[in-house]
Structures are given as structure tokens and as C-alpha cells.
Design a protein around this motif. Structure first.
Motif, PDB file in Angstrom:
ATOM      1  N   ASP A 148      47.011  38.357  16.366  1.00 36.59           N
ATOM      2  CA  ASP A 148      47.645  37.306  17.627  1.00 36.59           C
ATOM      3  C   ASP A 148      48.838  37.412  18.366  1.00 36.59           C
ATOM      4  O   ASP A 148      48.710  37.920  19.868  1.00 36.59           O
ATOM      5  CB  ASP A 148      48.106  36.036  16.876  1.00 36.59           C
ATOM      6  CG  ASP A 148      47.223  35.183  16.043  1.00 36.59           C
ATOM      7  OD1 ASP A 148      45.851  35.285  16.133  1.00 36.59           O
ATOM      8  OD2 ASP A 148      47.174  34.250  15.222  1.00 36.59           O
ATOM      9  N   LEU A 149      49.752  38.554  17.746  1.00 38.15           N
ATOM     10  CA  LEU A 149      50.669  38.557  18.578  1.00 38.15           C
ATOM     11  C   LEU A 149      49.619  40.511  19.733  1.00 38.15           C
ATOM     12  O   LEU A 149      50.785  39.971  20.787  1.00 38.15           O
ATOM     13  CB  LEU A 149      52.238  39.195  18.247  1.00 38.15           C
ATOM     14  CG  LEU A 149      53.884  40.105  18.823  1.00 38.15           C
ATOM     15  CD1 LEU A 149      53.635  38.964  19.628  1.00 38.15           C
ATOM     16  CD2 LEU A 149      54.193  40.572  17.318  1.00 38.15           C
ATOM     17  N   THR A 188      48.829  41.652  24.623  1.00 40.19           N
ATOM     18  CA  THR A 188      47.949  42.928  25.215  1.00 40.19           C
ATOM     19  C   THR A 188      47.593  41.860  26.770  1.00 40.19           C
ATOM     20  O   THR A 188      47.869  42.312  28.262  1.00 40.19           O
ATOM     21  CB  THR A 188      46.378  42.759  24.971  1.00 40.19           C
ATOM     22  OG1 THR A 188      46.835  43.637  23.793  1.00 40.19           O
ATOM     23  CG2 THR A 188      45.868  43.473  26.204  1.00 40.19           C
ATOM     24  N   LEU A 189      47.301  40.335  27.026  1.00 37.58           N
ATOM     25  CA  LEU A 189      47.260  39.511  27.939  1.00 37.58           C
ATOM     26  C   LEU A 189      48.910  39.411  29.221  1.00 37.58           C
ATOM     27  O   LEU A 189      48.910  39.180  30.312  1.00 37.58           O
ATOM     28  CB  LEU A 189      47.197  38.007  27.224  1.00 37.58           C
ATOM     29  CG  LEU A 189      45.892  38.570  26.789  1.00 37.58           C
ATOM     30  CD1 LEU A 189      45.900  36.647  26.172  1.00 37.58           C
ATOM     31  CD2 LEU A 189      45.148  37.755  28.044  1.00 37.58           C
ATOM     32  N   GLN A 235      49.297  43.445  36.929  1.00 37.60           N
ATOM     33  CA  GLN A 235      48.440  42.098  37.432  1.00 37.60           C
ATOM     34  C   GLN A 235      49.810  41.660  38.290  1.00 37.60           C
ATOM     35  O   GLN A 235      49.180  41.869  39.829  1.00 37.60           O
ATOM     36  CB  GLN A 235      47.474  41.234  37.541  1.00 37.60           C
ATOM     37  CG  GLN A 235      46.260  41.604  36.646  1.00 37.60           C
ATOM     38  CD  GLN A 235      45.399  40.286  36.288  1.00 37.60           C
ATOM     39  OE1 GLN A 235      46.240  39.467  36.143  1.00 37.60           O
ATOM     40  NE2 GLN A 235      44.696  40.287  35.538  1.00 37.60           N
ATOM     41  N   ASP A 236      50.567  41.265  38.414  1.00 36.93           N
ATOM     42  CA  ASP A 236      51.846  40.363  39.253  1.00 36.93           C
ATOM     43  C   ASP A 236      52.747  41.957  39.412  1.00 36.93           C
ATOM     44  O   ASP A 236      52.473  42.085  41.187  1.00 36.93           O
ATOM     45  CB  ASP A 236      53.073  39.803  38.839  1.00 36.93           C
ATOM     46  CG  ASP A 236      52.164  38.482  37.879  1.00 36.93           C
ATOM     47  OD1 ASP A 236      50.707  37.852  38.752  1.00 36.93           O
ATOM     48  OD2 ASP A 236      52.733  38.087  36.651  1.00 36.93           O
ATOM     49  N   LEU A 237      52.680  42.650  39.291  1.00 37.36           N
ATOM     50  CA  LEU A 237      53.522  44.102  40.120  1.00 37.36           C
ATOM     51  C   LEU A 237      52.456  44.429  40.945  1.00 37.36           C
ATOM     52  O   LEU A 237      52.920  44.943  42.482  1.00 37.36           O
ATOM     53  CB  LEU A 237      54.030  45.092  38.726  1.00 37.36           C
ATOM     54  CG  LEU A 237      55.322  44.748  37.937  1.00 37.36           C
ATOM     55  CD1 LEU A 237      55.570  45.964  37.186  1.00 37.36           C
ATOM     56  CD2 LEU A 237      56.381  43.957  39.961  1.00 37.36           C
TER      57      LEU A 237
END
Length: 183
Positions: free
Chosen positions: A99-100, A105-106, A113-115
Motif C-alpha cells: 500500500d505504501l 508511486t502516486l 506532474q505538478d513540476l
């Protein structure tokens, strides 16, 4: 000449064997003469009872062994329970790790994507505005954005900066992979 010593040794061996056989034969006859005519064989039912102390000691020992066996069975059951709990916990940890990994990864994807989006915004701005904004940032931060920008947009932004700031950013970009292995 060789046959004479061999013959002597053979004759001595035969005489010794005959002497032994005679002694055994005389001993058997004497033993048979002294033996009772009918040998009585004790049956298992006729065995005398063991002494009370021996019976009590054996009974006590059996009780102690039974207690130890019960204690060992309890310990084995406790170990089985502990092993099952450990295995369950390991499965939970493996699931938590998976899960971590998914969350990291997300998160990394979202940050990337922000950068990428912010870099595209700086590239779309007028070079003078981009130079002014990047000059206001810490050198390491500005170098990160300039390193991601298209070369034409980065060159235009660097051209609009103060020479000391442009040099510091350029030196940082040029040296950031200097310690990377070459092989």
C-alpha cells in the motif's frame, strides 16, 4: 626344507585343538552330572512382586514424565500460536508495504506532474518575468526549474537575470551530476 617347519606348526596346532576338546568334553560331562534331572523354568506369572519402594519410585517417575510431557505439549501449542501470529503480522506488513509503495508511486507521479505543469508555465511566460521570478527563488530551487525547461526558454530566462545569479544557477546545474559514477 620348507615343508618341515610347516608340518611342525600344523602338528602343534592339532595337538592344542585336541587338548581343548578333551577339556571341554570333561567339563560337559561334569556339568550334566551335577544338573537336576528336570529343570524348572519360572513362568512370567510367577515373578515375585517388586519391592514397594521400587514400585513407588517408578510410579513417581512416570508422573513426573507425564507432567513434563504435558508442559512440552503446552509449549508447542504456545509456539504454534506465536508462529501463526507472526505469520499474520508478516502478511499485514507485506500488505502495508505494498500500500505504501502504491501511495509513494502516486505521490511521486503527482509531484512530477505538478513540476512538469509549473515548468511549462514558466516556459510560456515572458522571459523577463521568468527571470525575475527565478531570481527571487533560492538558487537550488531555480536551478531545478531551469534544468527542466527547454533550452531556448532557459537561455532567455538566464539572459534576463543578474550575472551573479545566472552564474550561480549555471554552476549548480553544471555540477549537480559531477559526482555521478561514469561506469
Amino acid at each position: 626344507m620348507m615343508r618341515f617347519p610347516r608340518l611342525t606348526f600344523t602338528l602343534i596346532a592339532v595337538l592344542l585343538a585336541a587338548s581343548g576338546a578333551l577339556r571341554i568334553g570333561f567339563g560337559v560331562g561334569t556339568a550334566l552330572a551335577r544338573a537336576p534331572e528336570e529343570a524348572e523354568v519360572a513362568s512370567p506369572a510367577e515373578c515375585p512382586a517388586p519391592p514397594v519402594a521400587l514400585a513407588q519410585a517408578l510410579s513417581d517417575r512416570e508422573a513426573r514424565l507425564s507432567q513434563r510431557e504435558d508442559a512440552l505439549e503446552e509449549r508447542l501449542a504456545a509456539l504454534d500460536l506465536a508462529e501463526a501470529a507472526i505469520e499474520t503480522r508478516l502478511q499485514e506488513l507485506r500488505q502495508a508495504e505494498a500500500d505504501l509503495d502504491r501511495v509513494v508511486t502516486l505521490s511521486d507521479g503527482a509531484a512530477e506532474q505538478d513540476l512538469t505543469r509549473l515548468t511549462a508555465v514558466y516556459e510560456a511566460m515572458k522571459p523577463a518575468d521568468t527571470a525575475r521570478l527565478l531570481s527571487a527563488m533560492p538558487v537550488e530551487f531555480a536551478a531545478g526549474f531551469l534544468g527542466r525547461m527547454r533550452p531556448e526558454a532557459a537561455a532567455a530566462a538566464l539572459a534576463g537575470m543578474e550575472p551573479d545569479t545566472a552564474f550561480a544557477i549555471t554552476a549548480l546545474i553544471a555540477g549537480r551530476n559531477a559526482l555521478a559514477p561514469t561506469e
